[in-house]
Write a protein that holds these residues in place. Sequence first.
Motif, PDB file in Angstrom:
ATOM      1  N   ALA A  27       5.202   6.461  -3.124  1.00 43.42           N
ATOM      2  CA  ALA A  27       4.387   5.960  -4.367  1.00 43.42           C
ATOM      3  C   ALA A  27       4.160   4.577  -4.012  1.00 43.42           C
ATOM      4  CB  ALA A  27       4.674   6.205  -5.612  1.00 43.42           C
ATOM      5  N   ILE A  28       4.992   3.650  -3.969  1.00 45.79           N
ATOM      6  CA  ILE A  28       4.916   2.475  -3.923  1.00 45.79           C
ATOM      7  C   ILE A  28       4.247   2.074  -2.517  1.00 45.79           C
ATOM      8  CG2 ILE A  28       6.306   0.255  -3.391  1.00 45.79           C
ATOM      9  CD1 ILE A  28       6.266   0.998  -6.619  1.00 45.79           C
ATOM     10  N   TYR A  29       4.763   2.567  -1.334  1.00 47.62           N
ATOM     11  CA  TYR A  29       4.040   2.488  -0.020  1.00 47.62           C
ATOM     12  C   TYR A  29       2.699   3.102  -0.181  1.00 47.62           C
ATOM     13  CZ  TYR A  29       3.491   3.023   4.894  1.00 47.62           C
ATOM     14  OH  TYR A  29       2.842   2.687   6.272  1.00 47.62           O
ATOM     15  N   PHE A  30       2.512   3.848  -0.859  1.00 48.30           N
ATOM     16  CA  PHE A  30       0.970   4.657  -1.078  1.00 48.30           C
ATOM     17  C   PHE A  30       0.011   3.362  -1.615  1.00 48.30           C
ATOM     18  CE2 PHE A  30      -2.466   7.111  -2.860  1.00 48.30           C
ATOM     19  CZ  PHE A  30      -2.824   7.760  -1.780  1.00 48.30           C
ATOM     20  N   ILE A  31       0.664   2.902  -2.679  1.00 47.92           N
ATOM     21  CA  ILE A  31      -0.237   1.904  -3.657  1.00 47.92           C
ATOM     22  C   ILE A  31      -0.380   0.569  -2.585  1.00 47.92           C
ATOM     23  CG2 ILE A  31      -0.352   0.192  -5.430  1.00 47.92           C
ATOM     24  CD1 ILE A  31       1.627   2.375  -6.834  1.00 47.92           C
ATOM     25  N   MET A  32       0.719   0.339  -1.731  1.00 49.40           N
ATOM     26  CA  MET A  32       0.322  -0.793  -0.738  1.00 49.40           C
ATOM     27  C   MET A  32      -0.671  -0.484   0.395  1.00 49.40           C
ATOM     28  SD  MET A  32       4.484  -1.695  -0.138  1.00 49.40           S
ATOM     29  CE  MET A  32       4.582  -2.639   1.209  1.00 49.40           C
ATOM     30  N   LEU A  33      -0.674   0.724   0.793  1.00 46.87           N
ATOM     31  CA  LEU A  33      -1.784   1.144   1.688  1.00 46.87           C
ATOM     32  C   LEU A  33      -3.232   1.370   0.946  1.00 46.87           C
ATOM     33  CD1 LEU A  33      -0.271   4.017   3.767  1.00 46.87           C
ATOM     34  CD2 LEU A  33      -0.584   1.687   4.353  1.00 46.87           C
ATOM     35  N   LEU A  34      -3.330   1.454  -0.417  1.00 46.81           N
ATOM     36  CA  LEU A  34      -4.447   1.663  -0.982  1.00 46.81           C
ATOM     37  C   LEU A  34      -5.086   0.147  -1.210  1.00 46.81           C
ATOM     38  CD1 LEU A  34      -4.198   3.824  -4.202  1.00 46.81           C
ATOM     39  CD2 LEU A  34      -5.798   4.413  -2.335  1.00 46.81           C
ATOM     40  N   LEU A  35      -4.027  -0.784  -1.178  1.00 48.63           N
ATOM     41  CA  LEU A  35      -4.692  -2.411  -1.214  1.00 48.63           C
ATOM     42  C   LEU A  35      -5.303  -2.630  -0.157  1.00 48.63           C
ATOM     43  CD1 LEU A  35      -1.515  -3.845  -3.149  1.00 48.63           C
ATOM     44  CD2 LEU A  35      -3.767  -3.188  -3.950  1.00 48.63           C
ATOM     45  N   THR A  36      -5.213  -1.862   1.033  1.00 51.12           N
ATOM     46  CA  THR A  36      -5.990  -2.370   2.398  1.00 51.12           C
ATOM     47  C   THR A  36      -7.073  -1.621   2.395  1.00 51.12           C
ATOM     48  OG1 THR A  36      -4.594  -0.509   3.709  1.00 51.12           O
ATOM     49  CG2 THR A  36      -3.466  -2.851   3.264  1.00 51.12           C
ATOM     50  N   VAL A  37      -7.585  -0.679   1.814  1.00 49.11           N
ATOM     51  CA  VAL A  37      -8.564   0.414   1.995  1.00 49.11           C
ATOM     52  C   VAL A  37      -9.849  -0.383   1.918  1.00 49.11           C
ATOM     53  CG1 VAL A  37     -10.048   2.217   0.840  1.00 49.11           C
ATOM     54  CG2 VAL A  37      -7.640   2.396   1.178  1.00 49.11           C
ATOM     55  N   PHE A  38      -9.964  -1.466   1.244  1.00 43.17           N
ATOM     56  CA  PHE A  38     -11.291  -2.242   1.344  1.00 43.17           C
ATOM     57  C   PHE A  38     -11.439  -2.943   2.583  1.00 43.17           C
ATOM     58  CE2 PHE A  38      -8.289  -5.249  -0.817  1.00 43.17           C
ATOM     59  CZ  PHE A  38      -8.571  -6.251  -0.225  1.00 43.17           C
ATOM     60  N   TYR A  39     -10.500  -2.957   3.492  1.00 38.09           N
ATOM     61  CA  TYR A  39     -10.978  -3.650   4.850  1.00 38.09           C
ATOM     62  C   TYR A  39     -11.722  -2.773   5.470  1.00 38.09           C
ATOM     63  CZ  TYR A  39      -7.056  -6.931   3.695  1.00 38.09           C
ATOM     64  OH  TYR A  39      -6.263  -7.609   2.729  1.00 38.09           O
ATOM     65  N   PRO A  40     -11.371  -1.450   5.802  1.00 37.98           N
ATOM     66  CA  PRO A  40     -12.292  -0.558   6.591  1.00 37.98           C
ATOM     67  C   PRO A  40     -13.456  -0.367   5.582  1.00 37.98           C
ATOM     68  CG  PRO A  40     -10.258   0.699   5.634  1.00 37.98           C
ATOM     69  CD  PRO A  40     -10.094  -0.622   5.505  1.00 37.98           C
ATOM     70  N   VAL A  41     -13.516  -0.571   4.461  1.00 40.32           N
ATOM     71  CA  VAL A  41     -14.932  -0.298   3.566  1.00 40.32           C
ATOM     72  C   VAL A  41     -15.961  -1.411   3.991  1.00 40.32           C
ATOM     73  CG1 VAL A  41     -15.886  -0.167   1.186  1.00 40.32           C
ATOM     74  CG2 VAL A  41     -14.019   1.028   1.805  1.00 40.32           C
ATOM     75  N   PHE A  42     -15.220  -2.564   4.246  1.00 38.27           N
ATOM     76  CA  PHE A  42     -16.035  -3.979   4.523  1.00 38.27           C
ATOM     77  C   PHE A  42     -16.551  -3.654   6.061  1.00 38.27           C
ATOM     78  CE2 PHE A  42     -13.399  -7.013   2.245  1.00 38.27           C
ATOM     79  CZ  PHE A  42     -14.042  -6.812   0.829  1.00 38.27           C
ATOM     80  N   LEU A  43     -15.996  -2.915   6.856  1.00 42.27           N
ATOM     81  CA  LEU A  43     -16.316  -2.571   8.120  1.00 42.27           C
ATOM     82  C   LEU A  43     -17.577  -1.639   8.082  1.00 42.27           C
ATOM     83  CD1 LEU A  43     -13.168  -2.186  10.240  1.00 42.27           C
ATOM     84  CD2 LEU A  43     -14.694  -4.188  10.092  1.00 42.27           C
ATOM     85  N   VAL A  44     -17.296  -0.524   7.318  1.00 39.34           N
ATOM     86  CA  VAL A  44     -18.442   0.388   7.052  1.00 39.34           C
ATOM     87  C   VAL A  44     -19.698  -0.435   6.519  1.00 39.34           C
ATOM     88  CG1 VAL A  44     -19.044   2.449   5.605  1.00 39.34           C
ATOM     89  CG2 VAL A  44     -16.874   2.289   6.968  1.00 39.34           C
ATOM     90  N   ILE A  45     -19.435  -1.057   5.456  1.00 38.32           N
ATOM     91  CA  ILE A  45     -20.730  -1.824   4.938  1.00 38.32           C
ATOM     92  C   ILE A  45     -21.442  -2.650   5.995  1.00 38.32           C
ATOM     93  CG2 ILE A  45     -21.485  -3.454   3.218  1.00 38.32           C
ATOM     94  CD1 ILE A  45     -19.048  -2.613   1.358  1.00 38.32           C
ATOM     95  N   TRP A  46     -20.752  -3.295   6.670  1.00 40.46           N
ATOM     96  CA  TRP A  46     -21.429  -4.313   7.557  1.00 40.46           C
ATOM     97  C   TRP A  46     -21.533  -3.927   9.070  1.00 40.46           C
ATOM     98  CZ3 TRP A  46     -18.556  -7.300   3.573  1.00 40.46           C
ATOM     99  CH2 TRP A  46     -19.315  -7.558   2.690  1.00 40.46           C
ATOM    100  N   GLY A  47     -20.616  -2.790   9.373  1.00 38.62           N
ATOM    101  CA  GLY A  47     -20.836  -2.258  10.755  1.00 38.62           C
ATOM    102  C   GLY A  47     -21.060  -0.843  10.588  1.00 38.62           C
ATOM    103  N   SER A  48     -20.591  -0.274  12.008  1.00 35.06           N
ATOM    104  CA  SER A  48     -20.818   1.130  11.890  1.00 35.06           C
ATOM    105  C   SER A  48     -19.382   1.855  12.805  1.00 35.06           C
ATOM    106  CB  SER A  48     -21.858   1.592  12.676  1.00 35.06           C
ATOM    107  OG  SER A  48     -22.030   1.052  14.005  1.00 35.06           O
ATOM    108  N   PRO A  49     -18.103   1.439  12.224  1.00 35.80           N
ATOM    109  CA  PRO A  49     -16.851   1.847  12.847  1.00 35.80           C
ATOM    110  C   PRO A  49     -16.795   3.317  12.733  1.00 35.80           C
ATOM    111  CG  PRO A  49     -16.472   1.212  10.750  1.00 35.80           C
ATOM    112  CD  PRO A  49     -18.045   1.006  10.781  1.00 35.80           C
ATOM    113  N   ASP A  50     -16.061   3.891  13.882  1.00 36.63           N
ATOM    114  CA  ASP A  50     -15.965   5.254  14.022  1.00 36.63           C
ATOM    115  C   ASP A  50     -14.933   5.662  13.099  1.00 36.63           C
ATOM    116  OD1 ASP A  50     -15.249   7.925  14.760  1.00 36.63           O
ATOM    117  OD2 ASP A  50     -14.655   7.209  16.826  1.00 36.63           O
TER     118      ASP A  50
END
Lengths: 310, 235
Positions: free
Chosen positions: B104-127
């Motif tokens: 669960a701790i690790y999952f929270i750590m990964l959740l904290l990184t989710v906005f990085y791909p979200v930025f990519l989706v907003i400003w780009g078109s990643p696969d």
Amino acid sequence: MIKIDNLIKYYGQNKAIDNISFEVKTGEILGLLGPNGAGKTTIMNIITGYLYPTDGKVEIDGNNVHDGFFPAKNKIGYLPEQPPLYPEMLVKDFLTFVARIKGVAPSEIKNNVAKAIKTTSLDQVKHRLISNLSKGYKQRVGLAQALINDPSFLILDEPTVGLDPQQIIDIRSLITKLAKDRTIILSSHILSEVSTLCERVVIIDKGRIVATDSQDKLTRKVSDVKQIFIEIEANDDKKPIDIFLDIENINKVDKQASKTKGKEAYLIETPVNEDIRPLLYECCVKNNWIIYELTTLDASLEDVYLKLTS
Amino acid sequence: MSKIITIFKRELASYFVSPVAYLAMTVFSLIIGYFYVVILFHAKDSNIMQYLFNNMAVVFLLLCPIITMNLINQDRQQGTDILLLTAPLTSWHIVLGKFFAAIAIYFIMLLLTVFYPVFLVIWGSPDLGPILTGYLGVFLLGSAFISVGLFSSSVTKTPVGSAVISFGVLLLLWIISWASGFLTSGMGEVFKNISVLDHFDSFIKGVLVFQDIAFYVLFIFLWLFMTFRSIEITR
């Protein structure tokens, strides 16, 4: 009833418990007595299911403690020598956690926690961190966790060790209260504690049972003489030792240091089944000696313990 | 199941009363954030998240021993293992409850990184495919690390000993495939197959390979089973 049957436990090559068998009847308080390293804690750890025996079995009301289906474990409360506490938890949260892992029905948890807090007088500290509690309160929390599932069998390993005198008195009176409707096995180094609280004693030495009986019977078993202490005031030139030795069934008379000036004290040995106090009284009256003290000194549990474990 | 959840909740709460969880999350977020910015400015292709997943794995390799170092040996140190093992619980309840808390701790750590791909989706078109499989891979890889750390905490007496052993084992399992080049083909193949790194590649490439998923699941089960045995053997 707790039935311990031919228990053997090895730690590597070392035999810690050697063929231990005894029973504890429902409602009984049994004392486990023995020197350090005798195997008391190992026996308690096996009874409660913390350790597996190398051989033999432990049954609680006919259920094997180590069978993995837990009907026996559900009936036990255990207070180890070091109370098993999570210091970072609040007292009430800790007890709620213990109630959950002990399988107390969710609807009963609140009641059981409140009851355990009340029984062990933890009301004042129930919202405090365990790490901030005194040793005495930690011991009470340890006892509360043992009581949380309202167990029929309580196993207490050195419950008063490290406590101050007032805390010792409090915990002992609590144990006496708990003993009214529970079967208790208690281990202690403090012989007076065992003799006060326990109906029957099992003395263990080097992993073996060296004696098991009531305290009275044990003291009779290890001692074949009875000692009588007498303190008199004799204002004459007679020698009380010689006069006492003339009385039937007196084997030996030793002069003792008297606590009071002008008085004389003697320790008299007689066969264990003889009561010579009336004869001593008559002898003193006949010689115009004033009796200040006349006491039978029974062999104590300490004598039994030292004799059997030496 | 309810007993596993009870152990899980207590263990998870205990992470947040000490600085361990906060520190691990902060360090992880800062380093991954730094890598994200660096990769974003230097990457010549669209595989930004691929590089980031590799870095996440390396950073978690360093942090995992700290997250898991107290899981079982602390109970032994403070005597609370007696409380757990004399309660109507099995050692599996304890192992799984503690394992899931670290997960669960690790999952929270990964959740904290989710906005990085979200930025990519907003400003780009990643696969999106490789991003999703990458997260699954990095989650499985981290869970495998945690299972090793949990075992390590069950065979050591001190947190430091546990951290050193788990770090050593994880590093060995990470680099073991490097030796495959010098070895005979059979032995080299074995070393490649037990390397946690080699099975991670397919996930960040956006491919779900059954053997790789099965490897991590079996790997985790093996270390959890060894943890279970190490608890049982001391009884």
